[in-house]
Design an enzyme around this catalytic site. Structure first.
Site, PDB file in Angstrom:
ATOM      1  N   HIS A  98       0.827  -1.195   0.000  1.00  0.00           N
ATOM      2  CA  HIS A  98       0.000   0.000   0.000  1.00  0.00           C
ATOM      3  C   HIS A  98       0.871   1.257   0.000  1.00  0.00           C
ATOM      4  CE1 HIS A  98      -4.028  -1.552   0.245  1.00  0.00           C
ATOM      5  NE2 HIS A  98      -3.782  -2.261   1.334  1.00  0.00           N
ATOM      6  N   CYS A 154       0.062   2.696  -4.653  1.00  0.00           N
ATOM      7  CA  CYS A 154      -0.682   3.926  -4.925  1.00  0.00           C
ATOM      8  C   CYS A 154       0.156   5.158  -4.589  1.00  0.00           C
ATOM      9  CB  CYS A 154      -1.969   3.960  -4.101  1.00  0.00           C
ATOM     10  SG  CYS A 154      -3.124   2.626  -4.449  1.00  0.00           S
TER      11      CYS A 154
END
Length: 308
Positions: A98, A154
């Site tokens: 992440h 991301c």
């Protein structure tokens, strides 16, 4: 930027790699392909001159507590990667997990946000900021030492705070001030011609704010170039722009990060790649499936026609 020299690495020295894959197994943040990415990158590097003994691999399924991607272990591993780095060494850093953003407090981000990567224990011990990673694994490197970084997460466009980002035309990206000004003028004129005075005033105010925001962005960009330009040979490929999200995908029946998959597919094609052809080919593989746009950035201006 004055007062610095840089040198391309010929990659003839030591080869070390840090590979991190976090699936956040058993949590509400669970991903599926990140540990697969770590194993695939390891195999790729073993085929390309790296050795098992000079790799550190952190995954959240490893039974060894020191191999779990906690914040401390990740920072310790970054220090290991760059320890005793010398000119012409070839270091490789891969992160799949992440990524996020937090408010920038030192004025070096043109969008007002620092990029982060997310350790397994982030809720207790915090995220890792791009500022921290730059200080640990970019600023410490000597002239002519190569670091290749691949971020499959991301908000990763400027995950290492490298000051030079390249377009698929091979040019350093700069703000298109002419286009922004013409678009703003068109909106103002249209509001005036419609005799919509309220809209006209609001449009003028919006454009004034846009100009002020542009000044802030220009100051941030200039600060980044003055403080982040490095004599080391640092190249970063990211899965998307800062404002975009990356993809945990299933390709050819296996869970994988889309960027990691595309990078290795291009590199395993048997064709030599320049920096520019690598960026273009990665984007081509992903373009039909995803809206995100992988980025290429560097610690100093590079000749993108050189062999990657």
């Amino acid at each position: 930027v004055e007062g610095y020299n840089f040198k391309y690495s010929d990659c003839s020295g030591k080869k070390k790699a840090l590979i991190i894959g976090i699936n956040y197994t058993g949590t509400k943040y669970q991903l599926k392909g990140c540990i697969n990415d770590a194993h695939n990158v390891k195999k790729f590097l073993l085929r390309n001159g790296y050795s098992q003994e000079n790799m550190v691999i952190l995954t959240d399924t490893d039974p060894n507590p020191r191999s779990v991607p906690t914040r401390k272990n990740m920072l310790d591993a970054m220090c290991w990667l760059v320890k005793d780095a010398s000119p012409n060494d070839s270091l490789f850093f891969h992160y799949s997990g992440h990524g996020s953003q937090v408010k920038d407090i030192d004025g070096d981000e043109d969008d007002g946000f620092d990029e982060t990567i997310i350790p397994l224990d982030f809720e207790e011990n915090g995220q890792i900021l791009d500022d921290e990673m730059h200080e640990l694994i970019v600023r410490t490197l000597p002239e002519g030492c190569r670091l290749t970084a691949l971020f499959d997460c991301c908000h990763s466009g400027s995950a290492l705070d490298l000051p030079y980002t390249y377009s698929t035309k091979g040019l350093i990206k700069e703000p298109n001030l002419v286009q922004e000004a013409s678009e703003g003028l068109l909106e103002v004129v249209q509001s005036f011609l419609k005799s919509d005075h309220e809209s006209f005033i609001q449009t003028v105010l919006d454009k004034f704010q846009s100009i002020m925001n542009r000044k802030v962005k220009d100051i941030a960009r200039e600060k980044t170039r003055k403080t982040r330009t490095s004599p080391a040979d640092v190249i970063m490929l990211s899965g998307c722009k800062d404002e975009q999200k990356s993809s945990d995908a299933k390709i050819e029946g296996k869970s994988t990060g889309a960027m990691s998959y595309a990078f290795m597919k291009v590199m395993n094609s048997g064709k030599q790649q320049s920096y520019l052809s690598l960026l273009r080919n990665i984007r081509e593989i992903l373009s039909g499936r995803y809206k995100k746009r992988p980025q290429l950035s560097s610690s100093h201006p590079i000749d993108v026609s050189l062999k990657f």
